[in-house]
Motif scaffolding. Structure first.
Motif, PDB file in Angstrom:
ATOM      1  N   ILE A 101       0.857  -1.189   0.000  1.00 38.59           N
ATOM      2  CA  ILE A 101       0.000   0.000   0.000  1.00 38.59           C
ATOM      3  C   ILE A 101       0.893   1.239   0.000  1.00 38.59           C
ATOM      4  CG2 ILE A 101      -1.788   1.295   1.217  1.00 38.59           C
ATOM      5  CD1 ILE A 101      -2.688  -1.302   2.561  1.00 38.59           C
ATOM      6  N   ASP A 102       0.671   2.123  -0.958  1.00 34.39           N
ATOM      7  CA  ASP A 102       1.359   3.418  -0.990  1.00 34.39           C
ATOM      8  C   ASP A 102       0.339   4.503  -0.669  1.00 34.39           C
ATOM      9  OD1 ASP A 102       2.939   1.653  -3.149  1.00 34.39           O
ATOM     10  OD2 ASP A 102       4.287   3.211  -2.378  1.00 34.39           O
ATOM     11  N   ILE A 103       0.735   5.439   0.184  1.00 35.73           N
ATOM     12  CA  ILE A 103      -0.177   6.520   0.571  1.00 35.73           C
ATOM     13  C   ILE A 103       0.430   7.851   0.139  1.00 35.73           C
ATOM     14  CG2 ILE A 103      -1.354   7.635   2.503  1.00 35.73           C
ATOM     15  CD1 ILE A 103      -0.542   4.960   4.089  1.00 35.73           C
ATOM     16  N   LEU A 104      -0.378   8.682  -0.541  1.00 30.48           N
ATOM     17  CA  LEU A 104       0.081  10.030  -0.917  1.00 30.48           C
ATOM     18  C   LEU A 104      -0.613  11.030  -0.011  1.00 30.48           C
ATOM     19  CD1 LEU A 104       0.600   8.354  -3.538  1.00 30.48           C
ATOM     20  CD2 LEU A 104       0.115  10.435  -4.788  1.00 30.48           C
ATOM     21  N   THR A 105       0.162  11.824   0.689  1.00 30.21           N
ATOM     22  CA  THR A 105      -0.415  12.744   1.670  1.00 30.21           C
ATOM     23  C   THR A 105       0.476  13.967   1.822  1.00 30.21           C
ATOM     24  OG1 THR A 105      -0.895  12.989   4.035  1.00 30.21           O
ATOM     25  CG2 THR A 105       0.749  11.358   3.486  1.00 30.21           C
ATOM     26  N   ILE A 106      -0.125  15.049   2.329  1.00 29.72           N
ATOM     27  CA  ILE A 106       0.744  16.187   2.677  1.00 29.72           C
ATOM     28  C   ILE A 106       1.018  16.194   4.188  1.00 29.72           C
ATOM     29  CG2 ILE A 106       0.218  17.665   0.697  1.00 29.72           C
ATOM     30  CD1 ILE A 106      -1.831  19.142   2.427  1.00 29.72           C
ATOM     31  N   PHE A 107       0.458  15.214   4.901  1.00 33.34           N
ATOM     32  CA  PHE A 107       0.718  15.093   6.348  1.00 33.34           C
ATOM     33  C   PHE A 107       1.180  13.680   6.702  1.00 33.34           C
ATOM     34  CE2 PHE A 107      -2.392  18.627   6.168  1.00 33.34           C
ATOM     35  CZ  PHE A 107      -1.580  19.610   6.730  1.00 33.34           C
ATOM     36  N   PRO A 108       2.372  13.292   6.237  1.00 34.21           N
ATOM     37  CA  PRO A 108       2.821  11.903   6.439  1.00 34.21           C
ATOM     38  C   PRO A 108       2.914  11.494   7.906  1.00 34.21           C
ATOM     39  CG  PRO A 108       4.596  13.277   5.524  1.00 34.21           C
ATOM     40  CD  PRO A 108       3.349  14.095   5.475  1.00 34.21           C
ATOM     41  N   LYS A 109       3.208  12.447   8.784  1.00 35.89           N
ATOM     42  CA  LYS A 109       3.385  12.080  10.203  1.00 35.89           C
ATOM     43  C   LYS A 109       2.093  11.586  10.839  1.00 35.89           C
ATOM     44  CE  LYS A 109       7.205  15.087  11.404  1.00 35.89           C
ATOM     45  NZ  LYS A 109       7.207  16.536  11.425  1.00 35.89           N
TER      46      LYS A 109
END
Ligand SMILES: C[S@@+](CC[C@H](N)C(=O)[O-])C[C@H]1O[C@@H](n2cnc3c(N)ncnc32)[C@H](O)[C@@H]1O
Length: 225
Positions: A3-11
């Motif tokens: 699973i790859d997740i694209l986010t601007i808040f990885p933390k």
């Protein structure tokens, strides 16, 4: 599964991915989860992931460029990935969808923010759009975590006892029966006697009846299915 997740808040993903069943599933090699910061895929020096909407109006819109760049980088190595856009406008997540997704080998989850994502991401990249319910959250991170949790526990070998999956809510369109544990008498409340009887056939029949009663009272729509 990967699973790859694209986010601007990885933390935001750290606590969820590093605890409990999801942590163990990764340790057992059942799932590999990669969190990508969309800002790393911007090409400008300000690492800008949003911009004003064409046509005016309130709020900001997530730019397509970092998302396309990131998806393309992932797909260069793994071509078969199914791309899921988390959006309140998608199909509402249910157990059947979670089951179907748990059988796939690679998912890419795209989390939106602000007013949402540039429509060209939906048109060109999304294979599926998923909502976690009829309400609007500030971002797609919590929905992505909900989706990951629902999927990962269904991957064979992730849960210690695979029977937990056979007898849980939504299996066979029923809600699950009520559970009790020790002590048998707690603050003057007794456990139903049948559960202490040791008669497995009677216990099974009682549980089935309870499941039917509960479903009829709380979710008659499931029985109709
Ligand atoms: C504030 S919402 C945008 C809502 C959008 N303006 C609309 O009215 O449809 C920002 C982001 O949060 C995520 N989001 C919010 N609610 C969601 C839900 N119920 N299910 C899945 N994702 C959701 C999506 O990724 C969305 O792009």
């Amino acid at each position: 599964m990967r699973i790859d997740i694209l986010t601007i808040f990885p933390k935001m993903f750290d606590p969820v991915l590093n605890e409990s069943i999801i942590k163990r599933a990764q340790a057992k090699g059942k799932v590999k989860i990669y969190v990508h910061d969309s800002r790393d895929y911007t090409l400008d020096k300000h690492r800008k992931v949003d911009d004003r909407p064409f046509g005016g109006g309130s709020g900001m819109v997530m730019r397509p460029e970092p998302i396309f760049n990131c998806v393309e980088a992932i797909r260069r190595k793994a071509k078969k990935a199914k791309i899921i856009l988390l959006t309140p406008q998608g199909k509402t997540l249910n157990q059947n969808t979670a089951k179907k997704l748990s059988r796939l080998s690679h998912l890419i989850l795209i989390c939106g923010h602000y007013e949402g994502i540039d429509e060209r991401v939906r048109i060109k990249l999304a294979d599926k759009e998923i909502s976690i319910g009829d309400y609007v959250l500030t971002g797609g991170e919590l929905p992505a975590m909900v989706l990951i949790d629902a999927i990962v526990r269904l991957i064979p070998g992730v849960l210690g006892d695979k029977n937990s999956l056979n007898f849980e809510s939504f299996e066979g369109n029923l809600l699950e029966y009520p559970h009790y544990t020790r002590p048998a008498n707690f603050r003057k409340m007794d456990v139903p006697e049948i559960l202490l009887s040791g008669d497995h056939n009677k216990i099974e029949a009682w549980r089935r009846m309870q499941a039917l009663k509960r479903t009829k009272a709380r979710r008659p729509d499931l029985l109709k299915q």
